[in-house]
Scaffold this motif. Structure first.
Motif, PDB file in Angstrom:
ATOM      1  N   TYR A 177       0.831  -1.206   0.000  1.00 26.90           N
ATOM      2  CA  TYR A 177       0.000   0.000   0.000  1.00 26.90           C
ATOM      3  C   TYR A 177       0.864   1.255   0.000  1.00 26.90           C
ATOM      4  CZ  TYR A 177      -3.467   3.444   0.941  1.00 26.90           C
ATOM      5  OH  TYR A 177      -4.254   4.565   0.835  1.00 26.90           O
ATOM      6  N   CYS A 178       0.592   2.157  -0.980  1.00 23.83           N
ATOM      7  CA  CYS A 178       1.457   3.333  -1.144  1.00 23.83           C
ATOM      8  C   CYS A 178       0.646   4.608  -1.313  1.00 23.83           C
ATOM      9  CB  CYS A 178       2.389   3.128  -2.329  1.00 23.83           C
ATOM     10  SG  CYS A 178       1.528   2.784  -3.870  1.00 23.83           S
ATOM     11  N   GLY A 179      -0.590   4.586  -0.893  1.00 27.29           N
ATOM     12  CA  GLY A 179      -1.360   5.823  -0.934  1.00 27.29           C
ATOM     13  C   GLY A 179      -2.575   5.748  -1.834  1.00 27.29           C
ATOM     14  N   LEU A 180      -3.116   6.926  -2.080  1.00 22.29           N
ATOM     15  CA  LEU A 180      -4.413   7.096  -2.726  1.00 22.29           C
ATOM     16  C   LEU A 180      -4.617   6.256  -3.987  1.00 22.29           C
ATOM     17  CD1 LEU A 180      -6.841   8.906  -2.066  1.00 22.29           C
ATOM     18  CD2 LEU A 180      -5.965  10.510  -3.770  1.00 22.29           C
ATOM     19  N   MET A 181      -3.643   6.274  -4.904  1.00 16.97           N
ATOM     20  CA  MET A 181      -3.836   5.601  -6.184  1.00 16.97           C
ATOM     21  C   MET A 181      -3.080   4.277  -6.265  1.00 16.97           C
ATOM     22  SD  MET A 181      -5.972   7.427  -7.791  1.00 16.97           S
ATOM     23  CE  MET A 181      -5.846   6.953  -9.513  1.00 16.97           C
ATOM     24  N   HIS A 182      -2.792   3.702  -5.102  1.00 18.94           N
ATOM     25  CA  HIS A 182      -2.082   2.421  -5.028  1.00 18.94           C
ATOM     26  C   HIS A 182      -2.687   1.371  -5.962  1.00 18.94           C
ATOM     27  CE1 HIS A 182      -0.867  -1.464  -3.416  1.00 18.94           C
ATOM     28  NE2 HIS A 182      -2.112  -1.690  -3.105  1.00 18.94           N
ATOM     29  N   HIS A 183      -4.006   1.266  -5.918  1.00 20.33           N
ATOM     30  CA  HIS A 183      -4.693   0.233  -6.703  1.00 20.33           C
ATOM     31  C   HIS A 183      -4.538   0.435  -8.215  1.00 20.33           C
ATOM     32  CE1 HIS A 183      -7.406   3.635  -6.409  1.00 20.33           C
ATOM     33  NE2 HIS A 183      -7.916   3.220  -7.545  1.00 20.33           N
ATOM     34  N   ALA A 184      -4.228   1.672  -8.622  1.00 22.85           N
ATOM     35  CA  ALA A 184      -4.129   1.973 -10.059  1.00 22.85           C
ATOM     36  C   ALA A 184      -2.687   1.899 -10.562  1.00 22.85           C
ATOM     37  CB  ALA A 184      -4.701   3.352 -10.348  1.00 22.85           C
ATOM     38  N   MET A 185      -1.779   1.483  -9.674  1.00 24.23           N
ATOM     39  CA  MET A 185      -0.363   1.485 -10.038  1.00 24.23           C
ATOM     40  C   MET A 185      -0.031   0.220 -10.817  1.00 24.23           C
ATOM     41  SD  MET A 185       2.758   2.359  -7.511  1.00 24.23           S
ATOM     42  CE  MET A 185       4.456   2.179  -8.044  1.00 24.23           C
ATOM     43  N   ALA A 186      -0.308   0.255 -12.108  1.00 19.84           N
ATOM     44  CA  ALA A 186      -0.057  -0.903 -12.966  1.00 19.84           C
ATOM     45  C   ALA A 186       0.584  -0.442 -14.271  1.00 19.84           C
ATOM     46  CB  ALA A 186      -1.358  -1.641 -13.253  1.00 19.84           C
ATOM     47  N   SER A 187       1.589  -1.181 -14.719  1.00 26.26           N
ATOM     48  CA  SER A 187       2.248  -0.856 -15.995  1.00 26.26           C
ATOM     49  C   SER A 187       2.397  -2.128 -16.813  1.00 26.26           C
ATOM     50  CB  SER A 187       3.641  -0.259 -15.771  1.00 26.26           C
ATOM     51  OG  SER A 187       3.560   1.004 -15.196  1.00 26.26           O
ATOM     52  N   PRO A 188       2.159  -2.031 -18.137  1.00 31.86           N
ATOM     53  CA  PRO A 188       2.262  -3.240 -18.951  1.00 31.86           C
ATOM     54  C   PRO A 188       3.699  -3.580 -19.358  1.00 31.86           C
ATOM     55  CG  PRO A 188       1.441  -1.403 -20.269  1.00 31.86           C
ATOM     56  CD  PRO A 188       1.650  -0.880 -18.875  1.00 31.86           C
ATOM     57  N   ILE A 189       3.982  -4.886 -19.353  1.00 37.05           N
ATOM     58  CA  ILE A 189       5.197  -5.415 -19.972  1.00 37.05           C
ATOM     59  C   ILE A 189       4.723  -6.169 -21.207  1.00 37.05           C
ATOM     60  CG2 ILE A 189       7.118  -7.036 -19.755  1.00 37.05           C
ATOM     61  CD1 ILE A 189       6.983  -6.634 -16.734  1.00 37.05           C
ATOM     62  N   ILE A 190       5.214  -5.763 -22.367  1.00 32.28           N
ATOM     63  CA  ILE A 190       4.811  -6.430 -23.601  1.00 32.28           C
ATOM     64  C   ILE A 190       5.937  -7.362 -24.046  1.00 32.28           C
ATOM     65  CG2 ILE A 190       4.138  -6.107 -26.011  1.00 32.28           C
ATOM     66  CD1 ILE A 190       3.027  -3.294 -24.941  1.00 32.28           C
ATOM     67  N   VAL A 191       5.632  -8.650 -24.063  1.00 31.96           N
ATOM     68  CA  VAL A 191       6.621  -9.647 -24.464  1.00 31.96           C
ATOM     69  C   VAL A 191       6.440  -9.913 -25.951  1.00 31.96           C
ATOM     70  CG1 VAL A 191       7.480 -11.987 -24.079  1.00 31.96           C
ATOM     71  CG2 VAL A 191       6.590 -10.649 -22.141  1.00 31.96           C
ATOM     72  N   ASP A 192       7.445  -9.478 -26.720  1.00 25.31           N
ATOM     73  CA  ASP A 192       7.387  -9.618 -28.180  1.00 25.31           C
ATOM     74  C   ASP A 192       7.996 -10.958 -28.601  1.00 25.31           C
ATOM     75  OD1 ASP A 192       6.370  -6.927 -28.587  1.00 25.31           O
ATOM     76  OD2 ASP A 192       8.383  -6.210 -28.092  1.00 25.31           O
ATOM     77  N   PRO A 193       7.329 -11.647 -29.546  1.00 22.50           N
ATOM     78  CA  PRO A 193       7.852 -12.931 -30.000  1.00 22.50           C
ATOM     79  C   PRO A 193       9.144 -12.753 -30.824  1.00 22.50           C
ATOM     80  CG  PRO A 193       5.847 -12.378 -31.211  1.00 22.50           C
ATOM     81  CD  PRO A 193       6.062 -11.302 -30.194  1.00 22.50           C
TER      82      PRO A 193
END
Ligand code: CUA
Length: 156
Positions: free
Chosen positions: A140-156
């Motif tokens: 837990y890191c504050g107000l927008m903790h739940h929205a802290m997501a970043s995509p990793i795109i694995v390219d073939p």
């Protein structure tokens, strides 16, 4: 007596406003510091020494089929944009934080470490399947903790 009390109250309110203004200004100064340390056109790892500095969220080739991705967690994001990596390559994540503790977890993998300000956490992984994986925050890191997501795109 009424007028005197009124004056005291005005005085108290003025002092409170002054204190709040000073706190707000300090906050801006500290925040700005963080931005200049690790922000800018070509962001580098603020907490790392110059020779270790790498662009954020970019896979840098470090050996045969081996890459390093440096990340600076901050409220509330992991990387400036999607992170592209190659399927079947050894990806080493170097993770630190610019502010508070964040939990570095990549869904669908066993990657799980804590991003600590001033420290570099290392974790390696080989993505066997192409697709999009999400880094989430499990500390837990504050107000927008739940929205802290970043995509990793694995390219073939
Ligand atoms: Cu970052 Cu929760």
């Amino acid at each position: 007596a009424g007028e005197r009390q009124e004056r005291i109250w005005v005085f108290i309110v003025l002092i409170l406003l002054t204190v709040l203004t000073i706190i707000a200004m300090l906050y801006v100064v500290i925040d700005y510091n963080l931005v200049t340390k690790s922000g800018g056109q070509t962001p580098v790892i603020g907490q790392m020494t110059t020779d270790q500095a790498q662009p954020e969220g970019v896979a840098v080739e470090t050996g045969p089929n081996a890459y390093t991705v440096s990340l600076v967690a901050r409220m509330w994001r992991w990387a400036p944009g999607p992170i592209h990596v190659k399927q079947g390559a050894k990806i080493t994540f170097r993770v630190t934080s610019a502010d508070v503790l964040h939990g570095f977890e990549v869904q669908g993998t066993d990657i799980n470490l804590t991003a600590v300000p001033g420290e570099i956490g290392l974790v390696s992984h080989v993505f066997r399947k192409p697709g999009t994986y999400y880094i989430i925050c499990n500390e837990y890191c504050g107000l927008m903790h739940h929205a802290m997501a970043s995509p990793i795109i694995v390219d073939p």
